[in-house]
Write a protein that holds these residues in place. Structure first.
Motif, mmCIF file in Angstrom:
data_model
loop_
_atom_site.group_PDB
_atom_site.id
_atom_site.type_symbol
_atom_site.label_atom_id
_atom_site.label_comp_id
_atom_site.label_asym_id
_atom_site.label_seq_id
_atom_site.Cartn_x
_atom_site.Cartn_y
_atom_site.Cartn_z
ATOM 1 N N ARG A 172 0.817 -1.217 0.000
ATOM 2 C CA ARG A 172 0.000 0.000 0.000
ATOM 3 C C ARG A 172 0.853 1.269 0.000
ATOM 4 N NH1 ARG A 172 -5.236 1.143 0.735
ATOM 5 N NH2 ARG A 172 -5.699 -1.004 1.242
ATOM 6 N N ILE A 173 1.929 1.289 0.768
ATOM 7 C CA ILE A 173 2.813 2.458 0.817
ATOM 8 C C ILE A 173 4.157 2.058 0.232
ATOM 9 C CG2 ILE A 173 4.034 4.084 2.314
ATOM 10 C CD1 ILE A 173 1.707 3.800 4.289
ATOM 11 N N ILE A 174 4.631 2.834 -0.739
ATOM 12 C CA ILE A 174 5.879 2.525 -1.439
ATOM 13 C C ILE A 174 6.797 3.741 -1.390
ATOM 14 C CG2 ILE A 174 6.909 1.907 -3.665
ATOM 15 C CD1 ILE A 174 4.198 0.577 -4.364
ATOM 16 N N PRO A 175 8.023 3.571 -0.886
ATOM 17 C CA PRO A 175 8.968 4.694 -0.965
ATOM 18 C C PRO A 175 9.208 5.085 -2.425
ATOM 19 C CG PRO A 175 9.830 2.931 0.420
ATOM 20 C CD PRO A 175 8.603 2.402 -0.268
ATOM 21 N N TYR A 176 9.250 6.384 -2.690
ATOM 22 C CA TYR A 176 9.567 6.885 -4.030
ATOM 23 C C TYR A 176 10.706 7.878 -3.882
ATOM 24 C CZ TYR A 176 8.853 7.626 -8.957
ATOM 25 O OH TYR A 176 9.024 7.625 -10.316
ATOM 26 N N LEU A 177 11.859 7.506 -4.393
ATOM 27 C CA LEU A 177 13.073 8.308 -4.254
ATOM 28 C C LEU A 177 13.360 9.063 -5.541
ATOM 29 C CD1 LEU A 177 15.290 5.497 -2.713
ATOM 30 C CD2 LEU A 177 13.760 7.070 -1.525
ATOM 31 N N ILE A 178 13.706 10.322 -5.410
ATOM 32 C CA ILE A 178 14.203 11.115 -6.534
ATOM 33 C C ILE A 178 15.679 11.336 -6.223
ATOM 34 C CG2 ILE A 178 13.967 13.222 -7.893
ATOM 35 C CD1 ILE A 178 11.400 11.534 -7.871
ATOM 36 N N ILE A 179 16.552 10.735 -7.024
ATOM 37 C CA ILE A 179 17.972 10.695 -6.693
ATOM 38 C C ILE A 179 18.842 11.008 -7.905
ATOM 39 C CG2 ILE A 179 17.696 9.074 -4.786
ATOM 40 C CD1 ILE A 179 18.325 6.800 -6.651
ATOM 41 N N HIS A 180 20.092 11.313 -7.642
ATOM 42 C CA HIS A 180 21.079 11.478 -8.710
ATOM 43 C C HIS A 180 21.654 10.105 -9.041
ATOM 44 C CE1 HIS A 180 20.906 15.819 -8.440
ATOM 45 N NE2 HIS A 180 20.995 15.710 -7.129
ATOM 46 N N ASN A 181 21.970 9.874 -10.299
ATOM 47 C CA ASN A 181 22.561 8.599 -10.753
ATOM 48 C C ASN A 181 21.649 7.407 -10.481
ATOM 49 O OD1 ASN A 181 24.988 9.999 -11.505
ATOM 50 N ND2 ASN A 181 25.522 10.015 -9.333
#
Length: 127
Positions: free
Chosen positions: A13-22
């Motif tokens: 139900r809850i998913i980490p969403y990362l905005i990252i370099h590389n």
């Protein structure tokens, strides 16, 4: 009450969403350290990841490359593993830096690392 959330099969139900370099390198980090399985990859162009997904032990993490319109958004994550000491060593070999060496805590054996993408991982083998 019926669940109308329409969660795709296999996703939590809850998913980490990362905005990252590389972000493309993040696939390798999660595979090498946590035995992640790559589930999805969509490129914006040949170098920029628009959307990626990995599965670690039945749990998804989604991520993408930071862009001008979407700056980096790192996260802190807590992960249970079979062998805290082994996974901690793998993380360091894969360019993570130590925050806390493995030690016995009231909740199990735990360590902390920061990956080269700016995310913090609390690696724990429960008691």
């Amino acid at each position: 009450m019926k669940d109308k959330s329409r969660i795709p099969e296999g996703y939590q139900r809850i998913i980490p969403y990362l905005i990252i370099h590389n972000a493309l390198d993040f696939f390798n980090f999660t595979k090498n350290v946590f035995d992640a399985e790559e589930k999805y990859r969509q490129m914006r162009d040949e170098k920029v990841l628009m959307h990626g997904e990995v599965n670690i032990g039945g749990n998804y993490i989604m991520f993408a490359d930071a862009t001008e319109g979407h700056p980096a958004q790192n996260a802190g994550m807590f992960i249970y593993v079979d062998d805290c000491d082994e996974v901690y060593k793998k993380a360091l070999v894969n360019e993570a830096s130590s925050i806390m060496e493995p030690s016995d805590q009231s909740y199990g054996r735990s360590a902390g690392v920061k990956d080269s993408f700016g995310n913090t991982w609390w690696i724990t083998t429960g008691i």
